[in-house]
Structure formats: C-alpha cells, structure tokens
Design a protein around this motif. Structure first.
Motif, short mmCIF file in Angstrom:
data_model
loop_
_atom_site.label_atom_id
_atom_site.label_comp_id
_atom_site.label_asym_id
_atom_site.label_seq_id
_atom_site.Cartn_x
_atom_site.Cartn_y
_atom_site.Cartn_z
N ARG A 243 0.85 -1.20 0.00
CA ARG A 243 0.00 0.00 0.00
C ARG A 243 0.88 1.24 0.00
N GLY A 244 0.35 2.31 -0.56
CA GLY A 244 1.03 3.59 -0.46
C GLY A 244 2.12 3.83 -1.48
N ILE A 245 2.40 2.85 -2.36
CA ILE A 245 3.41 3.06 -3.40
C ILE A 245 2.70 3.15 -4.74
N HIS A 246 2.86 4.29 -5.39
CA HIS A 246 2.22 4.51 -6.68
C HIS A 246 3.32 4.76 -7.71
N ILE A 247 3.64 3.73 -8.46
CA ILE A 247 4.69 3.82 -9.47
C ILE A 247 4.09 3.44 -10.81
N ASP A 248 4.23 4.32 -11.79
CA ASP A 248 3.66 4.06 -13.11
C ASP A 248 4.41 2.92 -13.81
N ASN A 249 3.68 2.26 -14.68
CA ASN A 249 4.26 1.26 -15.59
C ASN A 249 4.88 0.06 -14.87
N VAL A 250 4.31 -0.34 -13.74
CA VAL A 250 4.67 -1.64 -13.17
C VAL A 250 3.90 -2.68 -13.97
N THR A 251 4.60 -3.44 -14.77
CA THR A 251 3.94 -4.36 -15.71
C THR A 251 3.59 -5.69 -15.08
N HIS A 252 4.38 -6.12 -14.07
CA HIS A 252 4.17 -7.43 -13.45
C HIS A 252 4.24 -7.32 -11.93
N VAL A 253 3.30 -7.96 -11.28
CA VAL A 253 3.39 -8.22 -9.84
C VAL A 253 3.45 -9.73 -9.67
N ILE A 254 4.49 -10.19 -8.97
CA ILE A 254 4.68 -11.63 -8.77
C ILE A 254 4.58 -11.95 -7.29
N ASN A 255 3.60 -12.74 -6.93
CA ASN A 255 3.49 -13.23 -5.56
C ASN A 255 4.37 -14.47 -5.44
N TYR A 256 5.64 -14.23 -5.16
CA TYR A 256 6.57 -15.35 -4.97
C TYR A 256 6.12 -16.21 -3.80
N ASP A 257 5.62 -15.55 -2.75
CA ASP A 257 4.89 -16.20 -1.67
C ASP A 257 3.45 -15.73 -1.73
N LEU A 258 2.49 -16.63 -1.65
CA LEU A 258 1.11 -16.20 -1.51
C LEU A 258 0.94 -15.49 -0.16
N PRO A 259 0.21 -14.37 -0.12
CA PRO A 259 0.05 -13.66 1.15
C PRO A 259 -0.79 -14.47 2.13
N GLN A 260 -0.54 -14.29 3.40
CA GLN A 260 -1.31 -15.00 4.41
C GLN A 260 -2.65 -14.35 4.69
N ASP A 261 -2.79 -13.08 4.31
CA ASP A 261 -4.06 -12.36 4.44
C ASP A 261 -4.63 -12.15 3.05
N ARG A 262 -5.88 -12.56 2.85
CA ARG A 262 -6.48 -12.50 1.51
C ARG A 262 -6.55 -11.08 0.96
N GLU A 263 -6.77 -10.07 1.85
CA GLU A 263 -6.84 -8.69 1.37
C GLU A 263 -5.50 -8.20 0.87
N ASP A 264 -4.41 -8.74 1.41
CA ASP A 264 -3.08 -8.34 0.95
C ASP A 264 -2.85 -8.73 -0.50
N TYR A 265 -3.52 -9.78 -0.97
CA TYR A 265 -3.39 -10.16 -2.39
C TYR A 265 -3.86 -9.00 -3.27
N VAL A 266 -5.00 -8.42 -2.92
CA VAL A 266 -5.55 -7.33 -3.72
C VAL A 266 -4.66 -6.10 -3.64
N HIS A 267 -4.14 -5.79 -2.44
CA HIS A 267 -3.28 -4.62 -2.30
C HIS A 267 -1.96 -4.81 -3.06
N ARG A 268 -1.44 -6.02 -3.05
CA ARG A 268 -0.20 -6.29 -3.80
C ARG A 268 -0.42 -6.09 -5.30
N ILE A 269 -1.42 -6.76 -5.84
CA ILE A 269 -1.60 -6.69 -7.30
C ILE A 269 -2.09 -5.32 -7.75
N GLY A 270 -2.55 -4.51 -6.78
CA GLY A 270 -2.96 -3.15 -7.12
C GLY A 270 -1.81 -2.24 -7.50
N ARG A 271 -0.57 -2.73 -7.39
CA ARG A 271 0.59 -1.94 -7.83
C ARG A 271 0.71 -1.92 -9.34
N THR A 272 0.00 -2.81 -10.03
CA THR A 272 0.01 -2.82 -11.49
C THR A 272 -1.38 -2.45 -12.00
#
Length: 423
Positions: A308-337
């Motif tokens: 959360r809180g990082i807004h960087i343009d043109n992030v083409t890929h988000v890779i969950n090398y580890d699946l998050p333990q909290d389901r909401e964190d999945y959405v926040h992670r992939i929201g970087r792209t």
C-alpha cells in the motif's frame, strides 16, 4: 461529471488541468460535492480510484475560502499509515496545489528530524504525517493543533491493522472539537472499527460507498502456478526470461529473510534488484524507489510494507513469490500494477506451504484464479547461486588480567627527539 462543472477556484482548476484530469471518478463524484458543502465524509473505495485527489481538491478549496489566518500553525492535517503513502500524497499535493500558494509539509520518521522540526516552526498550511513523529513534535510544542480546520484520515483500515489506532486517538483528542472542523475519512473497507471511529470523532458523517464490479482492477491478467518450494526460483527465472520486455516487476514475499535471499539470487543472475522491507532506513528506501521509477532498478523485492502507499507508473508485473497469508493483501499487492486504466499481469506461485490460503483469496476475489502446472520449458535450472555474505573474523580479546600492550608512536621522518630542557 467534469471537474469544470464543480466551479472550483481558478488556482485549483489550473492544478487539475496540469495533471490532465478531466472527468471525476465515482468516489470523487460522490465525495467532493459533499466536502465542498462542508459535510464530514466517510468514504469507501478501492485503491487506485482517485481518493487522494478527492480529499486534496476539497482541502485546497476549504483553505482558500478563509485566508485571513496569520498563525504559523497548521490549518489542515492528513494522517496516513506509511511513510511511502505520506510521500505520495505530498507529491500529488505539489502537483494539484502548485498554484494555490499553500505550503504542504511531510512529517514521518527515519529522516531529517531537525529539518522537519524547523519547517513546522517556520509555519505550514497542511501537514501530511504518520502518527509517531507528529506526536513527538506535538509533545515538544513545536506546533499546535488548535487551529486545524480540516482533518483527513487516509487508509483508515490500515491504521487499525498496523496498530496506530491508539496514536490516532491521541491526535484526534488534541484537535478542535469535531463540530469546529471538517473531517474526511477514506478507507478500502468501512469496517465496524472504522465506523466506530467515525461515530466518535466525526460530525454526522455522510457515508459514501463505491462498490466495485470486482475486487481487483479490470486490467489485471491473473495466473497461478502450482510449484514446489524448491523449484520456485527456477520457475521465476524461466518466466522472466520468457517475457520479452517485462518492464518494472514487483516481487512480494512474506518475510524479510526470504526477501534478502530472493534478491541475492536475482543479483547473482544479473537482474538489477533491491529489497524493500520495514527496517530499511528511510533515506535508503526513498533512494531505492527513485531508482525503480527511473529504471536503473527493474525488479523490486518487497514485503507487505510496500503493498500500500506506493504509486509507481508502468509496473507491468506483480509476482506473488509467496502467496500472502491475508487474503486482502493479495488485492493490495496486485494493485501496484494496472493503475489508471493500464494493463498488467499478476503471477502467483502456490507452493506446498502456502497453497492452503488459496481458497480464501479466491473467495474474496469472487472468482477462481486461472492456474497452470508449469511445463519443463518454463523452468531455468542453470542459474547461479547467491554468494554467501562474508563474516568478519572474530576479534581476539586479551586474556583476563593481561593489559593490551600499546604500540610506541613513530616519529615523523626528518624529526629528531627534542632536547631535554636544562636547569
């Protein structure tokens, strides 16, 4: 609705034009008119929907209406849970408010203690802050909160998650009473805890809920690979090599130890990368983010501090090398792209240790993530291992009772011993 239909002050509209904004997003269309009318607002909307612009435009308009104040104390306060979010809000405020003449000051830990202290003494209009350092300056009476006309609490649900609610309540009690200020609260979820805060510290807040058609952004292509933990890096390297131009890639892991291990492997295989975790000093953290934005770093390995809180343009890929333990964190992670209507890919690895959280994540998303079993050609097993860090040899301590013998000082060349003085 267009921004021009809101009849905003010319200096605010000019800043909006500079950003290229024309039409309001749903959360802006619902919340800005209420805020301009002086109402308190409690708004729910997912990340990347324009919440920051909504409260900044409203703040600027309110402060410009009353410019008779001669006090050096702040007139508005924006609270955020992370340093990265504070920095991002200030950057957006600098762009949107560049013609207003209002002074915005970030306050957060890790950098420039005296510089931030002096800036508060010199006088600011809007403070954007994390709770800890702001309370530190307030207790030292560097500034006073008694003239605050407007308060914004951003990512309110995250305040609870990160344990900041006690500090936040302390700050709220130091502000003028809620009937003498305007309060805006923005959150990804208006949970019972968040609404309890609203009932206690807001003046009959108007509730705004923007229900998304889907939890994650539309432009994200999801893919999940079932892979053993021991083969994850070989699969990652194979997928990265297969992508023609992956652009900026963010890789998420669950622990700092795993982040450092993964970053070491990437660097050993000539992939420019760095680690972003909670204990990284703030100056180094900002330098890493700047390098990532400029492209000298192409891969950023992060723990959930960066979801959360990082807004960087043109992030083409988000890779969950580890699946998050909290389901909401999945959405926040992939929201970087896939921000601002762009497209992106969310690749996740489900290993034997973390696959158990997959059902919860899919239930939260409302759909099953398309999954594949990787084929032999997807792996790259011929990779270099990370070099272990060299340990310094232990310093031998002198035995008990023995004093360390001092070395005699050497005289500089060409100088003789001074003659002893005569009686």
């Amino acid at each position: 609705m267009k921004f021009t239909e809101l009849n905003l002050p010319d200096v605010v509209q000019q800043g909006i034009n500079d950003t290229g904004f024309e039409s309001l997003t749903p959360v802006q269309e619902e919340s800005i008119p209420l805020a301009l009318a002086g109402k308190d607002v409690a708004a729910q909307a997912q990340t990347g929907t324009g919440k920051t612009a909504a409260f900044l435009v409203s703040l600027f308009c309110r402060l410009l209406e009353n410019q008779n104040s001669t006090s050096h104390n702040p007139r508005a306060l924006v609270m955020a849970p992370t340093r990265e979010l504070v920095v991002q809000i200030c950057k957006d405020a600098e762009l949107l408010g560049r013609h207003t003449g209002l002074k915005v000051q970030p306050i957060f830990g890790g950098v420039d203690y005296e510089k931030q202290r002096q800036a508060l003494k010199d006088g600011v209009d809007i403070i954007v802050a994390t709770p800890g350092r702001l309370i530190d300056y307030a207790k030292q009476k560097v500034f006073s909160m008694h003239r605050v006309e407007a308060l914004v609490i951003d990512e309110a649900d995250r305040m609870f998650d990160m344990g900041f609610i006690k500090d936040l309540r302390y700050i709220l009690r130091k502000l003028p009473p809620f009937e003498k200020r305007q309060t805006m609260l923005f959150s990804a979820t208006l949970s019972g805890q968040v609404m309890e805060l609203a009932y206690e510290f807001m003046d009959l807040a108007e509730r705004v809920e923007i229900a998304p058609d889907q939890v994650s952004a539309e432009g994200i292509e999801h893919i999940l690979y079932h892979v053993s933990r021991s083969e994850k890096f070989a699969l990652l390297l194979g997928l990265l090599k297969r992508e023609a131009e992956p652009g900026r890639v963010m890789l998420f892991v669950n622990t700092k130890v795993e982040a450092e291990r993964l970053c070491g492997l990437l660097l050993a295989n000539d992939i420019a990368s760095a680690v972003l975790s909670g204990d990284i000093p703030q100056k180094k953290r900002m330098r890493i983010l700047d390098q990532f934005k400029l492209g000298s770093l192409t891969h950023l390995v992060a723990t959930d501090v960066a979801s959360r809180g990082i807004h960087i343009d043109n992030v083409t890929h988000v890779i969950n090398y580890d699946l998050p333990q909290d389901r909401e964190d999945y959405v926040h992670r992939i929201g970087r792209t896939a921000r601002a209507g762009a497209i992106g890919r969310a690749i996740s690895f489900a290993d034997e240790e973390m696959v158990y959280v997959l059902d919860e994540i899919e239930a939260y998303l409302g759909f099953k993530i398309p999954s594949e079993m990787p084929q032999d050609e997807d792996f790259c097993f011929t990779y270099k291992r990370a070099q272990p860090k060299r340990k310094r040899p232990p310093v031998e301590k002198p035995a008990a009772g023995k004093r360390k013998r001092k070395r005699p000082r050497r005289r500089p060349a060409g100088k003789s011993r001074a003659a002893a003085p005569k009686d």
